[in-house]
Design an enzyme around this catalytic site. Structure first.
Site, mmCIF file in Angstrom:
data_model
loop_
_atom_site.group_PDB
_atom_site.id
_atom_site.type_symbol
_atom_site.label_atom_id
_atom_site.label_comp_id
_atom_site.label_asym_id
_atom_site.label_seq_id
_atom_site.Cartn_x
_atom_site.Cartn_y
_atom_site.Cartn_z
ATOM 1 N N HIS A 1 0.817 -1.211 0.000
ATOM 2 C CA HIS A 1 0.000 0.000 0.000
ATOM 3 C C HIS A 1 0.853 1.265 0.000
ATOM 4 O O HIS A 1 0.487 2.269 -0.607
ATOM 5 C CB HIS A 1 -0.947 -0.004 1.213
ATOM 6 C CG HIS A 1 -2.144 -0.879 1.027
ATOM 7 N ND1 HIS A 1 -2.483 -1.866 1.906
ATOM 8 C CD2 HIS A 1 -3.062 -0.932 0.037
ATOM 9 C CE1 HIS A 1 -3.583 -2.483 1.484
ATOM 10 N NE2 HIS A 1 -3.940 -1.939 0.356
ATOM 11 N N ARG B 1 -9.980 7.361 -3.829
ATOM 12 C CA ARG B 1 -9.730 6.678 -2.555
ATOM 13 C C ARG B 1 -10.061 7.630 -1.402
ATOM 14 O O ARG B 1 -9.230 8.429 -0.984
ATOM 15 C CB ARG B 1 -8.276 6.227 -2.478
ATOM 16 C CG ARG B 1 -7.868 5.210 -3.529
ATOM 17 C CD ARG B 1 -6.414 4.801 -3.326
ATOM 18 N NE ARG B 1 -6.014 3.692 -4.159
ATOM 19 C CZ ARG B 1 -5.312 3.813 -5.287
ATOM 20 N NH1 ARG B 1 -4.934 5.022 -5.700
ATOM 21 N NH2 ARG B 1 -4.974 2.748 -5.993
ATOM 22 N N ARG C 1 -14.917 5.581 -3.815
ATOM 23 C CA ARG C 1 -14.866 4.329 -3.061
ATOM 24 C C ARG C 1 -14.987 4.655 -1.579
ATOM 25 O O ARG C 1 -14.260 5.510 -1.064
ATOM 26 C CB ARG C 1 -13.552 3.591 -3.318
ATOM 27 C CG ARG C 1 -13.494 2.229 -2.615
ATOM 28 C CD ARG C 1 -12.220 1.478 -2.943
ATOM 29 N NE ARG C 1 -11.041 2.095 -2.317
ATOM 30 C CZ ARG C 1 -9.786 1.695 -2.530
ATOM 31 N NH1 ARG C 1 -9.558 0.702 -3.368
ATOM 32 N NH2 ARG C 1 -8.784 2.290 -1.932
ATOM 33 N N GLU D 1 -12.658 -7.682 -5.760
ATOM 34 C CA GLU D 1 -11.336 -7.939 -5.192
ATOM 35 C C GLU D 1 -11.236 -9.317 -4.542
ATOM 36 O O GLU D 1 -10.131 -9.855 -4.410
ATOM 37 C CB GLU D 1 -11.007 -6.887 -4.118
ATOM 38 C CG GLU D 1 -10.963 -5.470 -4.633
ATOM 39 C CD GLU D 1 -10.892 -4.474 -3.484
ATOM 40 O OE1 GLU D 1 -9.816 -3.883 -3.287
ATOM 41 O OE2 GLU D 1 -11.910 -4.299 -2.789
ATOM 42 N N ASN E 1 -5.122 -5.504 -7.801
ATOM 43 C CA ASN E 1 -4.061 -5.674 -6.792
ATOM 44 C C ASN E 1 -4.465 -6.692 -5.734
ATOM 45 O O ASN E 1 -3.753 -7.663 -5.472
ATOM 46 C CB ASN E 1 -3.743 -4.336 -6.115
ATOM 47 C CG ASN E 1 -3.285 -3.287 -7.100
ATOM 48 O OD1 ASN E 1 -2.857 -3.614 -8.202
ATOM 49 N ND2 ASN E 1 -3.385 -2.032 -6.718
ATOM 50 N N ASP E 2 -5.626 -6.469 -5.111
ATOM 51 C CA ASP E 2 -6.080 -7.399 -4.076
ATOM 52 C C ASP E 2 -6.570 -8.710 -4.673
ATOM 53 O O ASP E 2 -6.333 -9.785 -4.114
ATOM 54 C CB ASP E 2 -7.194 -6.764 -3.235
ATOM 55 C CG ASP E 2 -6.643 -6.036 -2.012
ATOM 56 O OD1 ASP E 2 -5.522 -6.359 -1.586
ATOM 57 O OD2 ASP E 2 -7.327 -5.136 -1.494
ATOM 58 N N ARG F 1 0.913 -9.184 -1.054
ATOM 59 C CA ARG F 1 1.587 -8.262 -1.974
ATOM 60 C C ARG F 1 2.612 -7.384 -1.278
ATOM 61 O O ARG F 1 3.446 -6.769 -1.937
ATOM 62 C CB ARG F 1 0.559 -7.391 -2.689
ATOM 63 C CG ARG F 1 -0.317 -6.548 -1.774
ATOM 64 C CD ARG F 1 -1.332 -5.805 -2.609
ATOM 65 N NE ARG F 1 -2.253 -5.033 -1.805
ATOM 66 C CZ ARG F 1 -2.944 -4.015 -2.267
ATOM 67 N NH1 ARG F 1 -2.799 -3.634 -3.508
ATOM 68 N NH2 ARG F 1 -3.767 -3.359 -1.491
ATOM 69 N N CYS G 1 -9.290 -1.048 -12.262
ATOM 70 C CA CYS G 1 -8.627 0.117 -11.662
ATOM 71 C C CYS G 1 -7.401 -0.270 -10.840
ATOM 72 O O CYS G 1 -6.952 0.494 -9.991
ATOM 73 C CB CYS G 1 -9.609 0.911 -10.807
ATOM 74 S SG CYS G 1 -10.381 -0.025 -9.490
#
Length: 755
Positions: free
Chosen positions: A367, A474, A510, A609, A632-633, A643, A680
Site C-alpha cells: 500500500h 480513494r 470508493r 477484489e 491488486n487485491d 503483496r 482500476c
C-alpha cells in the site's frame, strides 16, 4: 595486561584532550597512535582507512616506518588487516606471521613484530578502517585490551565520518565513508528523483562519547533499561495489543532482548571502558550490526531490525528524545530513507518538498508503494541496509524505473541522471500532445481512460491528462492525513471540490478502505493475525454503520443535482453488497425527508477484489450498476501471496493464463448483463498490462495519472482485433507455460507498439 597509563578510561580522557586540540588532521592522528601505543605498552599502533576504491591505506603509525604513511596501500581482502576489514571482527594473534593471511610489506618494517591485534573501525555496522597494535614478543592481548582498542576505534570512526580526513586524501582515494554507493532494489514507481537524504527515523546524534563519571553512566544505563522494559511490559499488557498476532510477536521479541543478560552485560562492559551510556549502546549495536549483516541466515538478518529498534529506543530514552521525529520541516527535494513505512506515515510528510522514497522493506504491490505512485514520487523498495548506508543530507538519486539507488553519486552519474530526467520530461510533452485525441484503437475500438485519485493534489491531473474522469477516488486518504476524524462537513467539502474539478466527468467514490496496513492514528487498532484478510473495508463499515452512513451522507449532499457513483471495497458476498446498498437507500430517504436536494442520479457498484465473487457474478450483476476490478487485491488473494511480502509477491506473473481467464470471465458476464466493468488496479497502468486487458475485452481503465500518456500512446497504435486473436489462442496454452508476457512483448515489437 593493563597499560602503563591505567587502562581504557585514562586513554579515552587523553583522547578527548587530543580531539579538542586545534591541530591538523594528520597531527591529531599521529598523536592518537602514540597515545594508544603507550597506553597498551605496544610497540606499534597503526590506523588504516578504507578508501573509495575499496583499498586500505596506512594513515598513521607509531612504531612502523613513518615514510610508509599514505604510501602503503593494500586490497581490502589482503593480509591480516584486510581480514579484519572483511570480517568486521577483531583478530588477536600471538604469532601473526604464522597466520596464512599474513602479508609482508617491506616498506613498513613490520617483519620484527610477532603479536597482532586488529579491530575494525565501525559505524552503523559499516567498516571504515582498521586499528592495529603490535609487539615484538609473542603474546595474546587481554580482553581488556581488545575492549580498549574497540572503544578507541569508535572515536576514530566519528573522526573519519566527520570528513576531517578528506584533506589528507588524493582525488579518487578519499575515505570510503563518503564514497558513492550503488544499491539495487525493487522498482516501485515510474519516476526518477534527485535530492537529499532524510531519515524517516533519524539516528540519535551522540555528541559526548567519553564519560566523566563511569558510575553515573552505569546508573543512567540501568535506569534507561528499566524504563524501556516497563514501557514494553505496559504496551503488551495494556489490552491495546491482541493476544496473538505479528505485532505482539515483535513486541515479545523486543521484551526478550531487553531482558537478555548478555546484551545488558555488553552494554555495561562498554561503559566500564569509559564511554557514556549512549555511546556504549552505539558501540554494542554497531558491532552487532556488523556481525549480523554478514550472516547468510535470513532469520538472523531479520532479527537485526529488532536489535536496531531496541537500541534506537534505548538511546532516545537516555537522551530524552521523543520517539516520534518531526516530519513537517523537510528540506527541498527530500528523499525519505526508511526501514519500512505505512501509507499513513508517508502522507504525514510535506508533499510539496518530498521527491522520493527508499525502503529496506516494501514491495511493488504494498500500500505504501501505491500511495507513493499516487503522490508521483520516485520510490524503490527492498534495498538492503539502506538506513545504514545513507546519512542525513547525503546526495541521492532514486530510480523508480530500474530500482537503482545512488547514494553520494559522482558528478558524472548526477549529470547522466539530470539528462535522463530531461528526456523523460520531453517524453511527457509528447504524451501531452495526445491529451485531446480520442482514446480509440487503430481498428476503431473506443477505450475509456480514467485516473485514480485520493487527494486534492491529484485533481489537476484530470485536465493535464485529458482523462475521461476519476475511476477510483480513494476516500480513505483524507482520513489518513487528518489528525482527527474528519467531520461530515469536511468530507462534504472535499467531495464537492472533486465533483467540481471533474466538471461533469464521472467520479467513482470508493467508501473507506481502512484496516490492514492502512491504520488511522486516532482509531483503536485491533491487531490481527492476517490483517489483509481481516476486519477492514466494507466489513468495518457494516459493523460501524455510523461511520459509513456519515460518509455516504456527505457524498449524497455533495452531489446535489449531479450524478453520483458510490463503490464499496472488498465485498465478498452478494449479501454484503445488499446491506451496503440498503444503507445508501436509508440515507437518501433521510435527506429526502429533511428537504435536502438530492443527486440527479445515484449509481452504486462494488470492487471485485475477493475471489468468492467469481462464483456469484450473475447474482451480483443483477444488483450492481457497475463493477470495478481491483486487480491488486484480487491477484494477491487468488495466489495467496501477500503483496507486501517481497518473498512471495513476485512468485506469479499477473500476465498469466489463470489471471486472464478470471478477468475475461468478469468482463464477459458484465457484457452479458449490460453492466460496465472497469479495471482500476496497477495491472492497467503499464502498457503491456493494458494491451492484455484490451485483448480479453476490457474497454475501461482507471490508471495512475502518469500512466495515461503511455497507455494511450500504445492503444492508439493497437489493432485490438489482432491482439484479441493472439491472446485467445494463448489462453488455451498448457498451464506449464502460464505467463504470456514474452508473447505479448514480441507481438508489441512486431506491431511497433511502445511498451
Amino acid at each position: 595486561m593493563r597499560g602503563a597509563l591505567g587502562g581504557p578510561r585514562v586513554l579515552l580522557r587523553r583522547l578527548r584532550e587530543v580531539m579538542a586540540e586545534p591541530v591538523s588532521a594528520q597531527e591529531r592522528l599521529d598523536k592518537i597512535v602514540v597515545l594508544i601505543a603507550a597506553n597498551m605498552v605496544a610497540e606499534v599502533c597503526s590506523v588504516y582507512v578504507l578508501r573509495v576504491d575499496g583499498t586500505l591505506e596506512l594513515y598513521a603509525t607509531e612504531g612502523l616506518n613513518r615514510q610508509a604513511v599514505h604510501l602503503t596501500v593494500m586490497r581490502s581482502d589482503e593480509g591480516l588487516v584486510g581480514l579484519v576489514a572483511t570480517e568486521a571482527s577483531a583478530i588477536n594473534l600471538s604469532d601473526a606471521q604464522a597466520h596464512p593471511a599474513f602479508s609482508y610489506r617491506p616498506e613498513t618494517g613490520e617483519e620484527i613484530y610477532r603479536s597482532f591485534l586488529g579491530v575494525p573501525i565501525l559505524r552503523a555496522g559499516n567498516t571504515l578502517g582498521v586499528l592495529v597494535v603490535q609487539n615484538r614478543a609473542r603474546r595474546t592481548y587481554s580482553e581488556e585490551e581488545v575492549e580498549a582498542l574497540q572503544t578507541t576505534a569508535m572515536v576514530l570512526a566519528e573522526m573519519i565520518a566527520s570528513g576531517e580526513l578528506l584533506s589528507l586524501a588524493k582525488p579518487g582515494a578519499e575515505p570510503a565513508v563518503r564514497r558513492p554507493v550503488h544499491v539495487s532494489g525493487a522498482a516501485l514507481t515510474d519516476a526518477i528523483a534527485l535530492g537529499h537524504v532524510v531519515l524517516h527515523e533519524p539516528r540519535v546524534v551522540i555528541t559526548n562519547f567519553i564519560a566523566d563519571d563511569v558510575q553515573k553512566e552505569l546508573r543512567r544505563l540501568s535506569a534507561a533499561i528499566e524504563t524501556l522494559r516497563a514501557e514494553l511490559d505496559l504496551m503488551l499488557e495494556s489490552g491495546e495489543v491482541a493476544e496473538s498476532g505479528e505485532h505482539r510477536d515483535v513486541l515479545e521479541a523486543y521484551r526478550m532482548f531487553a531482558h537478555d543478560r548478555g546484551w545488558v552485560h555488553k552494554l555495561e562492559e562498554a561503559v566500564l571502558t569509559g564511554l557514556t551510556a549512549e555511546a556504549a549502546v552505539e558501540r554494542v549495536q554497531s558491532d552487532t550490526r556488523a556481525r549480523m549483516l554478514r550472516q547468510t541466515d535470513p532469520y538472523l538478518r531479520e532479527r537485526l531490525h529488532d536489535f536496531d529498534d531496541l537500541a534506537h529506543r534505548l538511546q532516545r530514552q537516555l537522551l530524552g528524545y521523543d520517539h516520534a521525529p518531526t516530519r513537517d520541516k523537510l528540506p527541498e527535494h527530500a528523499i525519505l530513507v526508511a526501514r519500512s513505512m505505512g501509507p499513513a506515515a508517508l502522507l504525514d510528510y510535506d508533499r510539496n518538498r518530498l521527491r522520493g522514497l527508499v525502503l529496506e522493506e516494501g514491495g511493488p504491490n504494498s500500500h505504501v508503494a501505491i500511495v507513493a505512485r499516487a503522490l508521483g514520487i520516485a520510490a524503490v523498495g527492498e534495498v538492503p541496509n539502506a538506513t545504514g548506508l545513507a546519512d542525513p543530507g547525503d546526495g541521492i538519486i532514486v530510480d523508480g524505473v530500474t530500482g537503482d539507488v545512488h547514494i553520494r553519486p559522482t558528478p558524472d552519474m548526477e549529470a547522466a541522471y539530470v539528462e535522463r530526467v530531461r528526456l523523460r520530461a520531453r517524453r511527457q510533452l509528447q504524451y501531452l500532445s495526445l491529451r485531446d485525441k480520442p482514446s480509440v484503437t487503430k481498428d476503431g475500438q473506443p477505450v475509456t481512460l480514467m485516473i485514480n485519485a485520493g487527494l486534492p493534489v491529484d485533481l489537476p491531473h484530470l485536465a493535464e491528462t485529458g482523462a475521461a474522469g476519476i475511476g477510483l477516488f480513494r476516500t480513505e486518504l483524507q482520513f489518513m492525513v487528518a489528525a482527527q476524524f474528519p467531520r461530515t462537513s469536511e468530507q462534504l467539502s472535499l467531495y464537492r471540490n472533486v465533483l467540481d474539478a471533474a466538471g461533469g466527468r464521472p467520479v467513482v467514490f470508493r467508501t473507506l478502505d481502512i484496516g490492514g496496513d492502512k491504520v488511522l492514528p486516532y482509531m483503536r487498532n485491533y491487531e490481527e493475525e492476517n490483517p489483509a484478510l481481516g476486519w477492514r473495508a466494507i466489513r468495518l463499515g457494516l459493523d460501524r454503520p455510523g461511520l459509513l452512513r456519515s460518509q455516504v451522507r456527505a457524498m449524497l449532499r455533495a452531489a446535489a443535482g449531479r450524478e453520483l457513483r458510490i463503490m464499496f471495497p472488498m465485498v465478498a458476498t452478494v449479501q454484503e453488497f445488499d446491506d451496503a446498498k440498503g444503507l445508501v437507500e436509508r440515507e437518501l430517504t433521510h435527506l429526502r425527508r429533511h428537504g435536502h436536494r438530492l443527486p440527479e442520479r445515484v449509481e452504486v457498484g462494488t470492487m471485485m477484489e475477493v475471489p468468492s465473487l467469481l462464483f456469484q457474478l450473475d447474482e451480483l450483476f443483477d444488483r450492481v450498476d457497475f463493477l470495478s476490478v481491483g486487480s491488486n487485491d484480487l491477484l494477491q488473494f487468488m495466489f495467496a501471496a501477500d503483496r507486501g511480502n517481497a518473498r512471495v509477491a513476485n512468485r506469479f506473473d499477473p500476465l498469466s493464463v489463470p489471471v486472464l481467464r478470471a478477468l475475461r470471465l468478469i468482463v464477459e458476464r458484465g457484457r452479458a448483463h449490460g453492466k460496465p466493468v472497469t479495471l482500476c488496479g496497477e495491472l492497467a497502468s503499464k502498457p503491456i498490462g493494458a494491451l492484455a486487458l484490451i485483448a480479453i475485452g476490457f474497454r475501461s481503465f482507471s490508471v495512475l495519472p502518469s500512466s495515461v500518456g503511455p497507455v494511450k500512446a500504445m492503444l492508439l497504435d493497437l489493432d485490438a482485433g489482432k491482439a484479441e486473436r493472439l491472446v485467445s489462442g494463448l489462453m488455451g496454452l498448457p498451464l506449464g507455460t502460464a505467463s504470456i508476457r514474452a508473447k505479448l512483448t514480441a507481438f508489441a515489437e512486431d506491431e511497433g507498439l511502445t511498451l
